[in-house]
Design an enzyme around this catalytic site. Structure first.
Site, short mmCIF file in Angstrom:
data_model
loop_
_atom_site.label_atom_id
_atom_site.label_comp_id
_atom_site.label_asym_id
_atom_site.label_seq_id
_atom_site.Cartn_x
_atom_site.Cartn_y
_atom_site.Cartn_z
CG ASP A 2 93.74 -26.36 92.42
OD1 ASP A 2 93.70 -26.46 93.59
OD2 ASP A 2 93.05 -25.54 91.80
CG ASN A 50 99.18 -25.61 98.94
OD1 ASN A 50 99.76 -25.36 97.33
ND2 ASN A 50 98.46 -25.51 99.34
#
Ligand code: FPP
Length: 219
Positions: A2, A50
């Protein structure tokens, strides 16, 4: 992994530059883990959620994945690192499946470390898929044990993660290995993934070493 987007934003660069830098970090961390004799490393590269990102970003990530696999293949074999994919990767386009399939095949004999790439992965979906597959196997109810269930997860045969490192200040699990993480230790850092280094990996492992793991028992 991340924080790629924020890393790029801080530098006035497009998000893709952050992902590129993130892939370079992934390459370094795979090498560091092998040096440390870590038996399994899982990188959360693409979650099922995603897909909601802009089409161009998703396309860039898959092109990057293909380049990563092509570039890493020889190094994986030379260092005896076996690639394993966790997640539903059969839905990917042909070039992506081809790059994955080739790397799986070429590293299948490697036995010093397993590199799990979580691709199109969702912990909840993994659990549901295991339930479906158990039901389809016709196993009697009394034989549905934890051990039998584990055998139907993507991580069958692997130990549960000892340590989960979450970068960029996020403080949640984000549907990651939710069954396997029941007793995992966590290391949270504000460092954005492209800046994560071997040095910080050592710091995380040192932190982990200080923990007392009781698995619900007492010392
Ligand atoms: C999270 O950062 C990162 C991703 C969703 C993609 C990670 C994937 C790669 C680096 C592709 C290369 C593949 C491998 C296996 C190395 P973010 O975009 O959520 O960052 P942000 O939260 O700062 O926006």
């Amino acid at each position: 992994m991340d924080g790629n987007g924020r890393w790029a934003k801080e530098r006035g660069l497009p998000r893709s530059a952050g992902h590129q830098a993130g892939a370079d970090t992934a390459q370094d961390i795979v090498t560091s883990c092998r040096k440390l004799n870590i038996s399994v490393l899982t990188l959360y590269a693409f979650s099922m959620e995603n897909w909601t990102r802009p089409k161009e970003e998703v396309q860039f990530l898959f092109d990057l994945l293909i380049r990563f696999l092509r570039r890493e293949q020889k190094k994986l074999v030379d260092n005896s690192i076996r690639l394993n994919v966790i997640g539903d990767w059969q839905k990917f386009s042909f070039p992506v499946r081809k790059a994955i399939g080739q790397t799986l095949e070429r590293t299948a004999h490697c036995d010093q470390m397993t590199l799990n790439l979580a691709l199109n992965y969702s912990g909840r979906e993994e659990i549901l898929k295991a339930c479906r597959s158990l039901a389809a196997s016709g196993v009697p109810e009394e034989e549905i044990t934890e051990e039998a269930f584990r055998g139907h997860l993507y991580t069958a045969g692997q130990p549960d993660p000892d340590l989960i490192i979450r970068t960029s200040g996020e403080l949640r699990l984000s549907n990651y290995l939710i069954f396997q993480a029941a007793y995992s230790e966590f290391y949270f850092t504000k460092t954005l993934w492209p800046d994560f280094s071997e040095q910080e990996l050592h710091a995380a492992l040192e932190d982990y070493r200080q923990r007392s793991r009781r698995f619900g028992g007492i010392e």
